[in-house]
Design an enzyme around this catalytic site. Structure first.
Site, PDB file in Angstrom:
ATOM      1  N   THR A  89       0.724  -1.348  -0.075  1.00  0.00           N
ATOM      2  CA  THR A  89       0.052  -0.033   0.210  1.00  0.00           C
ATOM      3  C   THR A  89       0.809   1.209  -0.036  1.00  0.00           C
ATOM      4  O   THR A  89       1.903   1.403   0.705  1.00  0.00           O
ATOM      5  CB  THR A  89      -0.989  -0.106   1.231  1.00  0.00           C
ATOM      6  OG1 THR A  89      -1.509  -1.294   1.133  1.00  0.00           O
ATOM      7  CG2 THR A  89      -1.944   1.364   1.477  1.00  0.00           C
ATOM      8  N   GLU A  90       0.380   2.296  -0.675  1.00  0.00           N
ATOM      9  CA  GLU A  90       1.106   3.757  -0.756  1.00  0.00           C
ATOM     10  C   GLU A  90       0.289   4.711  -0.353  1.00  0.00           C
ATOM     11  O   GLU A  90      -0.975   4.449  -0.438  1.00  0.00           O
ATOM     12  CB  GLU A  90       1.616   3.795  -2.213  1.00  0.00           C
ATOM     13  CG  GLU A  90       2.649   2.667  -2.639  1.00  0.00           C
ATOM     14  CD  GLU A  90       3.332   3.084  -3.875  1.00  0.00           C
ATOM     15  OE1 GLU A  90       2.937   3.857  -4.694  1.00  0.00           O
ATOM     16  OE2 GLU A  90       4.406   2.092  -4.260  1.00  0.00           O
TER      17      GLU A  90
ATOM     18  N   HIS B 225      -2.271   5.042  -3.187  1.00  0.00           N
ATOM     19  CA  HIS B 225      -2.881   3.586  -3.910  1.00  0.00           C
ATOM     20  C   HIS B 225      -2.824   2.614  -3.003  1.00  0.00           C
ATOM     21  O   HIS B 225      -2.114   2.054  -2.400  1.00  0.00           O
ATOM     22  CB  HIS B 225      -1.697   3.185  -4.927  1.00  0.00           C
ATOM     23  CG  HIS B 225      -1.243   4.187  -6.050  1.00  0.00           C
ATOM     24  ND1 HIS B 225      -2.393   4.790  -7.178  1.00  0.00           N
ATOM     25  CD2 HIS B 225      -0.398   5.174  -6.103  1.00  0.00           C
ATOM     26  CE1 HIS B 225      -1.861   5.659  -7.425  1.00  0.00           C
ATOM     27  NE2 HIS B 225      -0.605   5.944  -7.130  1.00  0.00           N
TER      28      HIS B 225
ATOM     29  N   THR C 299       2.125  -3.006   8.474  1.00  0.00           N
ATOM     30  CA  THR C 299       2.112  -3.627   9.890  1.00  0.00           C
ATOM     31  C   THR C 299       3.808  -3.955  10.221  1.00  0.00           C
ATOM     32  O   THR C 299       4.460  -4.392   9.411  1.00  0.00           O
ATOM     33  CB  THR C 299       1.361  -4.902   9.762  1.00  0.00           C
ATOM     34  OG1 THR C 299      -0.158  -4.363   9.521  1.00  0.00           O
ATOM     35  CG2 THR C 299       1.549  -5.562  11.053  1.00  0.00           C
TER      36      THR C 299
ATOM     37  N   GLU D  66      -6.057  -5.956   3.603  1.00  0.00           N
ATOM     38  CA  GLU D  66      -6.005  -6.973   3.043  1.00  0.00           C
ATOM     39  C   GLU D  66      -7.227  -6.884   1.966  1.00  0.00           C
ATOM     40  O   GLU D  66      -7.868  -8.090   1.569  1.00  0.00           O
ATOM     41  CB  GLU D  66      -6.216  -8.292   3.866  1.00  0.00           C
ATOM     42  CG  GLU D  66      -5.034  -8.410   4.963  1.00  0.00           C
ATOM     43  CD  GLU D  66      -3.919  -9.110   4.369  1.00  0.00           C
ATOM     44  OE1 GLU D  66      -4.010  -9.821   3.488  1.00  0.00           O
ATOM     45  OE2 GLU D  66      -3.232  -9.682   5.301  1.00  0.00           O
TER      46      GLU D  66
END
Ligand code: TGC
Ligand code: FAD
Length: 386
Positions: A133-134, A137, A165, A365
Site C-alpha cells: 500500500t502507498e 494507492h 504492519t 487485505e
C-alpha cells in the site's frame, strides 16, 4: 462457553487439535493478561514474537528444512483463530510474518534467499514487513509509484509505502516496486540500508497493540541478490494476499466467538427487572443470530481449508470468505457490546477492543467492498472496479 456448535472438532485430526490447544494455552498465559494494558498504552508486545517462533506459529506451513513447521492449511487457520482470540494484533504479526514475508521468499526467492532469511523469520529473530500500500494507492496497488532502477552493481529504490504492519520494528521488508518496464517486482530491503526510514503511524484507535508505519525509500541501494527473481506482475503480491486473507478468515472467528461467549456469560448473570437479561427474547435473538452466523463462518473456513490443502481454493472464494467472516465477527462484536450495556465499553471485557481491531481488519487485505466487487467479477465476468 460455546465454540463448536456443529461439532467441527470431529472433522479435525488429533494433531490439528493438539496444536490448536497448545496455541490456545499460550494465548491464555501470555496474551490475555497483558493485552488490555498494551491497547490502552498503544504499545505493541512485539517481544512475544520470539515465543511465537518457539511455538511454531511463524511460518507454520513453510517446510521444516527452512525453519517452518510444515503444518497443513487447516492447522494454519486454527493457529490464526487462537491468536486472534487474544488480539488481532497478535494474529497480524503472525500472518504478516508467515503469509506476506516468508511465503514470498519461499515461493519466489532463490535457495540462497530462503536459507538466509526463512530460519530467522521462523524463529522470530527477524521481524518482517510487507510493503504494498502507498499513500496514493490502497485498493489499486497496480498503480503504485514506488520504483527501482538498475544501476549496474545494485538497484536504486525510491518511493514510499504507508500503513505497513510492523514497519517501525522490522528487520526486513518485502517491498513491491516497479522496474523501468513497469513490471511489479519484489525486493528484500534490510533495515540498515542507507536511505531507508520507517516512521511510526501514531494515534490509531484500532490495532493499538500493533505497530504500524511507513516505509520510505530515498535512493536506497539494494543489492541485486535481494530481488526475488521468480515473480513479476501484480499477481505476486496478490498470491501472498490469498494466503493472508485465508488466515484472516479463520482468525476473526477467534475474536467473534470471544465476543459471543462474553455476551452469553454476561447476559446469564446480569439481572434487570428481576430476571437475567438472557431471558428476554431480544437478547436471545442477538445471541442466536450471532451463533448461527459464526457457525456458518466456521464451516466456510473449514471447507476453504480443505480446498487449500488440495491446492484448489480460488482467489474469489478466498475473497468471499474474508469478506463474510470479518463482517460476521464485527457484527458479533457490535451486538455483544450492546448486550453488555455500559459494561460493553469497559476494558474489563474484550469486546470493545475486538470491535475496534475488526474495524481495521475489515479494511486491510482488501476492503469489504473490494471483496464484494471481486465476487461480482467472478460471477458475472464483468470487473466493476474501473
Ligand atoms: P487485475 O487486472 O484484476 O489483476 C492483475 C493481475 O493480478 C492477478 N490477480 C491475482 N492473482 C492471484 N490472486 C489474486 N487474488 C489475484 N487478483 C488479481 C490477475 O490474474 C492479473 O494477472 P495477469 O497475469 O493477468 O496480469 O487487477 P486490478 O488492477 O484490476 O486490481 C484488482 C485487485 C484484485 C488488485 C483489487 O481488487 C484488490 O484486491 N485490491 C485490494 C488491495 C489489497 O488487498 N491490499 C492489501 C495490502 S497488504 C495488507 O493489507 C496487509 S494487512 C496485514 C496485517 O496486519 O494482517
Ligand atoms: P482506499 O483504496 O482509498 O479506499 C477508500 C474507500 O473507497 C474504501 O471504502 C474502498 O472500498 C472504496 N473503494 C476504492 N476503490 C473502489 C472501487 N473501485 N469501487 C468501489 N469502492 C472503492 N498495507 C500493506 O501493504 N501492508 C501492511 O502490512 C498493511 N497493514 C495495515 C495495517 C492497518 C492497521 C491498516 C488499517 C491498513 C494496513 N494496510 C497494509 C493497508 C490496507 O491494505 C489498505 O488500507 C487497504 O487496502 C485499503 O486501502 P486505502 O486505505 O488506501 O483505501
Amino acid at each position: 462457553m460455546i465454540t463448536d456448535y456443529f461439532k467441527i472438532d470431529e472433522l479435525l485430526t488429533t494433531e490439528q487439535k493438539l496444536i490448536r490447544d497448545s496455541v490456545k494455552a499460550w494465548v491464555d498465559k501470555n496474551v490475555l493478561p497483558i493485552i488490555d494494558d498494551a491497547n490502552h498504552k498503544h504499545e505493541s508486545p512485539i517481544y512475544l514474537i520470539k515465543e511465537m517462533g518457539e511455538l511454531g506459529v511463524l511460518g507454520s506451513f513453510i517446510p521444516e528444512r527452512y525453519g517452518g513447521s510444515g503444518f497443513d492449511q487447516i492447522t494454519y487457520g486454527l493457529i490464526m483463530q487462537e491468536l486472534e482470540r487474544g488480539d488481532s494484533s497478535i494474529r497480524s504479526t503472525a500472518s504478516v510474518q508467515t503469509s506476506l514475508v516468508m511465503y514470498p521468499i519461499f515461493e519466489f526467492g532463490t535457495e540462497e534467499q530462503r536459507k538466509k532469511y526463512l530460519p530467522k523469520l521462523a524463529s522470530g529473530e527477524y521481524i518482517g514487513a510487507f510493503g504494498l500500500t502507498e499513500p496514493n494507492h490502497g485498493s489499486d496497488p497496480g498503480s503504485m509509484e514506488t520504483r527501482f532502477t538498475d544501476k549496474g552493481d545494485c538497484y536504486l529504490l525510491n518511493g514510499a509505502k504507508m500503513w505497513i504492519t510492523n514497519a517501525p520494528v522490522c528487520d526486513i521488508a518485502v517491498v513491491w516496486a516497479k522496474d523501468k518496464e513497469n513490471r511489479i517486482k519484489a525486493l528484500i530491503v534490510e533495515k540498515d540500508f542507507e536511505g531507508f526510514s520507517r516512521p511510526e503511524t501514531l494515534k490509531k484507535w484500532s490495532l493499538r497493540a500493533s505497530v504500524t508505519g511507513e516505509l520510505v525509500f530515498d535512493n536506497v541501494k539494494v543489492p541485486k541478490e535481494n530481488l526475488l527473481p521468480n515473480i513479476s506482475g501484480l499477481k505476486g503480491p496478490m498470491m501472498c494476499l490469498n494466503s493472508a486473507r485465508y488466515g484472516i478468515a479463520w482468525g476473526v472467528l477467534g475474536a467473534g466467538f470471544d465476543c459471543f461467549n462474553t455476551a452469553l456469560k454476561y447476559s446469564s448473570e446480569r439481572q434487570q427487572f428481576n430476571k437475567p437479561i438472557a431471558s428476554f427474547q431480544l437478547i436471545q435473538k442477538k445471541l442466536a443470530e450471532m451463533l448461527t452466523d459464526l457457525t456458518a463462518a466456521q464451516l466456510m473456513a473449514l471447507r476453504i481449508g480443505q480446498l487449500k490443502n488440495e491446492n484448489k481454493a480460488t482467489p474469489a472464494q478466498i475473497s468471499m470468505i474474508k469478506r463474510n467472516n470479518v463482517n460476521t465477527a464485527l457484527k458479533a462484536a457490535r451486538e455483544s457490546r450492546q448486550i453488555l450495556g455500559a459494561m460493553g465499553i469497559s476494558g474489563d471485557f474484550p469486546i470493545m477492543r475486538h470491535m475496534m481491531n475488526l474495524e481495521s481488519v475489515i479494511t486491510y487485505e482488501g476492503t469489504h467492498d473490494i471483496h464484494l466487487l471481486i465476487t461480482g467479477n467472478d460471477i458475472t465476468g464483468i470487473p466493476a472496479f474501473k
